[in-house]
Design an enzyme around this catalytic site. Sequence first.
Site, PDB file in Angstrom:
ATOM      1  N   HIS A 306     -11.122  29.054  44.158  1.00  0.00           N
ATOM      2  CA  HIS A 306     -11.281  27.770  44.845  1.00  0.00           C
ATOM      3  C   HIS A 306     -11.913  28.016  46.206  1.00  0.00           C
ATOM      4  O   HIS A 306     -11.616  29.005  46.856  1.00  0.00           O
ATOM      5  CB  HIS A 306      -9.921  27.079  45.043  1.00  0.00           C
ATOM      6  CG  HIS A 306     -10.029  25.626  45.291  1.00  0.00           C
ATOM      7  ND1 HIS A 306     -10.284  25.117  46.535  1.00  0.00           N
ATOM      8  CD2 HIS A 306      -9.970  24.568  44.439  1.00  0.00           C
ATOM      9  CE1 HIS A 306     -10.347  23.787  46.438  1.00  0.00           C
ATOM     10  NE2 HIS A 306     -10.158  23.435  45.190  1.00  0.00           N
ATOM     11  N   ASP A 363      -7.631  23.034  37.444  1.00  0.00           N
ATOM     12  CA  ASP A 363      -8.188  22.933  36.086  1.00  0.00           C
ATOM     13  C   ASP A 363      -7.602  23.942  35.108  1.00  0.00           C
ATOM     14  O   ASP A 363      -7.882  23.869  33.909  1.00  0.00           O
ATOM     15  CB  ASP A 363      -9.716  23.119  36.152  1.00  0.00           C
ATOM     16  CG  ASP A 363     -10.367  21.970  36.897  1.00  0.00           C
ATOM     17  OD1 ASP A 363     -11.198  22.221  37.785  1.00  0.00           O
ATOM     18  OD2 ASP A 363      -9.996  20.815  36.613  1.00  0.00           O
TER      19      ASP A 363
HETATM   20  C1  SDX Z   1     -12.387  21.947  41.237  1.00  0.00           C
HETATM   21  O1  SDX Z   1     -13.514  21.578  46.067  1.00  0.00           O
HETATM   22  C2  SDX Z   1     -12.485  21.106  45.427  1.00  0.00           C
HETATM   23  O2  SDX Z   1     -11.509  20.723  46.017  1.00  0.00           O
HETATM   24  C3  SDX Z   1     -12.647  21.087  43.924  1.00  0.00           C
HETATM   25  C4  SDX Z   1     -11.395  20.636  43.148  1.00  0.00           C
HETATM   26  C5  SDX Z   1     -11.072  19.184  43.417  1.00  0.00           C
HETATM   27  O3  SDX Z   1      -9.907  18.797  43.242  1.00  0.00           O
HETATM   28  O4  SDX Z   1     -12.031  18.401  43.706  1.00  0.00           O
HETATM   29  O5  SDX Z   1     -10.295  21.461  43.489  1.00  0.00           O
HETATM   30  C6  SDX Z   1     -11.611  20.728  41.624  1.00  0.00           C
HETATM   31  O6  SDX Z   1     -13.598  21.858  41.152  1.00  0.00           O
HETATM   32  C7  SDX Z   1     -11.648  23.252  41.080  1.00  0.00           C
HETATM   33  C8  SDX Z   1     -12.615  24.459  40.779  1.00  0.00           C
HETATM   34  C9  SDX Z   1     -12.989  24.410  39.293  1.00  0.00           C
HETATM   35  N1  SDX Z   1     -14.005  25.424  39.016  1.00  0.00           N
HETATM   36  C10 SDX Z   1     -13.685  26.553  38.327  1.00  0.00           C
HETATM   37  O7  SDX Z   1     -12.548  26.857  37.988  1.00  0.00           O
HETATM   38  C11 SDX Z   1     -14.881  27.442  38.020  1.00  0.00           C
HETATM   39  C12 SDX Z   1     -14.495  28.900  38.262  1.00  0.00           C
HETATM   40  N2  SDX Z   1     -14.340  29.086  39.717  1.00  0.00           N
HETATM   41  C13 SDX Z   1     -15.501  29.460  40.447  1.00  0.00           C
HETATM   42  O8  SDX Z   1     -16.736  29.320  39.929  1.00  0.00           O
HETATM   43  C14 SDX Z   1     -15.347  29.469  41.961  1.00  0.00           C
HETATM   44  O9  SDX Z   1     -14.133  30.018  42.243  1.00  0.00           O
HETATM   45  C15 SDX Z   1     -15.479  28.141  42.673  1.00  0.00           C
HETATM   46  C16 SDX Z   1     -16.761  27.461  42.328  1.00  0.00           C
HETATM   47  C17 SDX Z   1     -14.337  27.253  42.335  1.00  0.00           C
HETATM   48  C18 SDX Z   1     -15.461  28.425  44.175  1.00  0.00           C
HETATM   49  O10 SDX Z   1     -16.618  29.090  44.460  1.00  0.00           O
HETATM   50  P1  SDX Z   1     -16.904  29.723  45.908  1.00  0.00           P
HETATM   51  O11 SDX Z   1     -15.883  29.308  46.897  1.00  0.00           O
HETATM   52  O12 SDX Z   1     -18.340  29.483  46.222  1.00  0.00           O
HETATM   53  O13 SDX Z   1     -16.625  31.256  45.672  1.00  0.00           O
HETATM   54  P2  SDX Z   1     -17.662  32.220  44.988  1.00  0.00           P
HETATM   55  O14 SDX Z   1     -18.212  31.630  43.736  1.00  0.00           O
HETATM   56  O15 SDX Z   1     -18.609  32.702  46.039  1.00  0.00           O
HETATM   57  O16 SDX Z   1     -16.695  33.435  44.552  1.00  0.00           O
HETATM   58  C19 SDX Z   1     -16.299  34.423  45.485  1.00  0.00           C
HETATM   59  C20 SDX Z   1     -16.196  35.688  44.672  1.00  0.00           C
HETATM   60  C21 SDX Z   1     -17.496  36.040  43.925  1.00  0.00           C
HETATM   61  O17 SDX Z   1     -17.453  37.442  43.728  1.00  0.00           O
HETATM   62  P3  SDX Z   1     -18.405  38.376  44.673  1.00  0.00           P
HETATM   63  O18 SDX Z   1     -19.815  37.860  44.553  1.00  0.00           O
HETATM   64  O19 SDX Z   1     -17.821  38.187  46.070  1.00  0.00           O
HETATM   65  O20 SDX Z   1     -18.233  39.765  44.122  1.00  0.00           O
HETATM   66  O21 SDX Z   1     -15.203  35.520  43.636  1.00  0.00           O
HETATM   67  C22 SDX Z   1     -15.831  35.622  42.360  1.00  0.00           C
HETATM   68  C23 SDX Z   1     -17.321  35.391  42.584  1.00  0.00           C
HETATM   69  O22 SDX Z   1     -18.080  36.074  41.571  1.00  0.00           O
HETATM   70  N3  SDX Z   1     -15.244  34.541  41.551  1.00  0.00           N
HETATM   71  C24 SDX Z   1     -14.844  34.684  40.287  1.00  0.00           C
HETATM   72  C25 SDX Z   1     -14.284  33.444  39.950  1.00  0.00           C
HETATM   73  N4  SDX Z   1     -14.367  32.601  40.989  1.00  0.00           N
HETATM   74  C26 SDX Z   1     -14.964  33.292  41.982  1.00  0.00           C
HETATM   75  N5  SDX Z   1     -14.919  35.733  39.421  1.00  0.00           N
HETATM   76  C27 SDX Z   1     -14.395  35.521  38.196  1.00  0.00           C
HETATM   77  N6  SDX Z   1     -13.833  34.350  37.779  1.00  0.00           N
HETATM   78  C28 SDX Z   1     -13.761  33.300  38.637  1.00  0.00           C
HETATM   79  N7  SDX Z   1     -13.206  32.163  38.245  1.00  0.00           N
END
Ligand code: SDX
Length: 428
Positions: A306, A363
């Site tokens: 998140h 989620d």
């Molecule tokens: C919702 O904003 C809100 O409040 C949203 C929400 C709401 O109520 O409105 O809470 C609802 O959208 C929840 C999120 C649902 N999405 C997912 O579950 C998709 C999986 N999660 C990610 O794609 C990610 O965690 C996000 C999109 C939720 C957040 O992305 P960020 O903050 O931009 O973080 P990032 O993608 O830059 O990740 C940081 C690191 C990365 O690794 P490095 O490049 O630093 O090595 O963490 C890794 C990412 O690759 N990473 C994951 C991961 N989530 C982040 N690796 C594996 N699995 C994951 N789920």
Amino acid sequence: MPKAAELHLGDKTIELPIVEGSEGERAIDITRLRSETGYITLDPGYANTGSCRSDITFIDGEKGILRYRGIPIEQLADRSSFLEVAFLLMYGSLPSGDQLSYFKNSIRQHTMLHEDFKKLYGALPKDAHPMAACSAAVGALATFYPDSLDPRDPREVEISVHRLIAKLPTMAAYAYKHSIGQPFMFPNNRYDYVGNFLWMMFGNPCEDYEVDETVRKALDLLFILHADHEQNCSTSTARLVGSSMVNLFSVISASINSLWGPLHGGANQQVIEMLAAIRDEGMTGREFVERAKTKDDTSRLMGFGHRVYKNFDPRAKIIKKACFDVLNKLGVHSKLLEIAVELEEIALSDDYFIERKLYPNVDFYSGVIYNAIGTPSNMFTALFAIGRLPGWIAQWIELHTDPDFKIGRPRQVYTGPNETEYTPLAER
Ligand code: SDX
């Protein structure tokens, strides 16, 4: 705390005011930055940028706190109802008994869709994704109600708000019925808001339908938990689109489309498909978690991570508990829930997730309940939209009452070619 931040740029120093929120959050007000320095800021994804002041929802991502109008989500989950929470978010305080009765009755009077909506749904392919159907139907409301499109007319805003809250469940249910070739079920005023949605989803003209109280309460709880979440992607969409002064129906249609994305609300559908794939391919949780950690593999651990929560998402905790309660009461054994619990246990003790502070988000478990009550996975994000609708509306109302209101128009850092001459076709 300093009253201002000093910025030194070459031989120039400027002071930028510090803004402090009611929970001690601090911001540097850069309103004058470009006019005084010629510089802008750059912040992809706005991870460090506040777009507004807001009184609606407070999140502390480090402590896993979520409050709507100051009330902890745990108390609302235990003691409130979705329509009461919708009123709280949109109008700023818990309703009195009379206010809640008026609100509920007004919503009840607007749940039907104009008969011409059947032609709109009829034009859609059977496999149309419910989010595409809902954003189209909500956008079409602007054509059915040209008399209530002014975002600054209180009477037109109130009727549009009530129509949206009332009609989105009908629109979502119609999208489902269209996809399975069953007749649309008219809303039935003998049910409450959530019961009516269940009736329209799972009822049919050939037999009586009794709303299962366990299912109704679970869905009401899920709608409460999804109701608002400060400046997330789809809410920021509502604010940016709304800042052009377009009508509320067009704003909500845009927010539905934003929520559909797999990184945002679409993640709940991705989670259940991920769990089902692990089950069907006979993968172990550890095998999948290892895949989720590799950069080249496209499998993320959906439902984890998140932008704001770097600790547990409090909603995920409540939903996980509700999963066990609801499935036990329904007598449903869910292999998907077992897999989800295993994945969570593995991830929470894995350095990759610990270092990146990745925890289950809203989620991760919600789809297990939706699945257990018979909702198809492509409807999950539409259920998220029904829950989030009052939050989008509340934030849009706040946008229009903000003394700092202005159209949203971010800047950019241009990195393209410098001035070049036009090359005539004959010379290319
Ligand atoms: C919702 O904003 C809100 O409040 C949203 C929400 C709401 O109520 O409105 O809470 C609802 O959208 C929840 C999120 C649902 N999405 C997912 O579950 C998709 C999986 N999660 C990610 O794609 C990610 O965690 C996000 C999109 C939720 C957040 O992305 P960020 O903050 O931009 O973080 P990032 O993608 O830059 O990740 C940081 C690191 C990365 O690794 P490095 O490049 O630093 O090595 O963490 C890794 C990412 O690759 N990473 C994951 C991961 N989530 C982040 N690796 C594996 N699995 C994951 N789920």
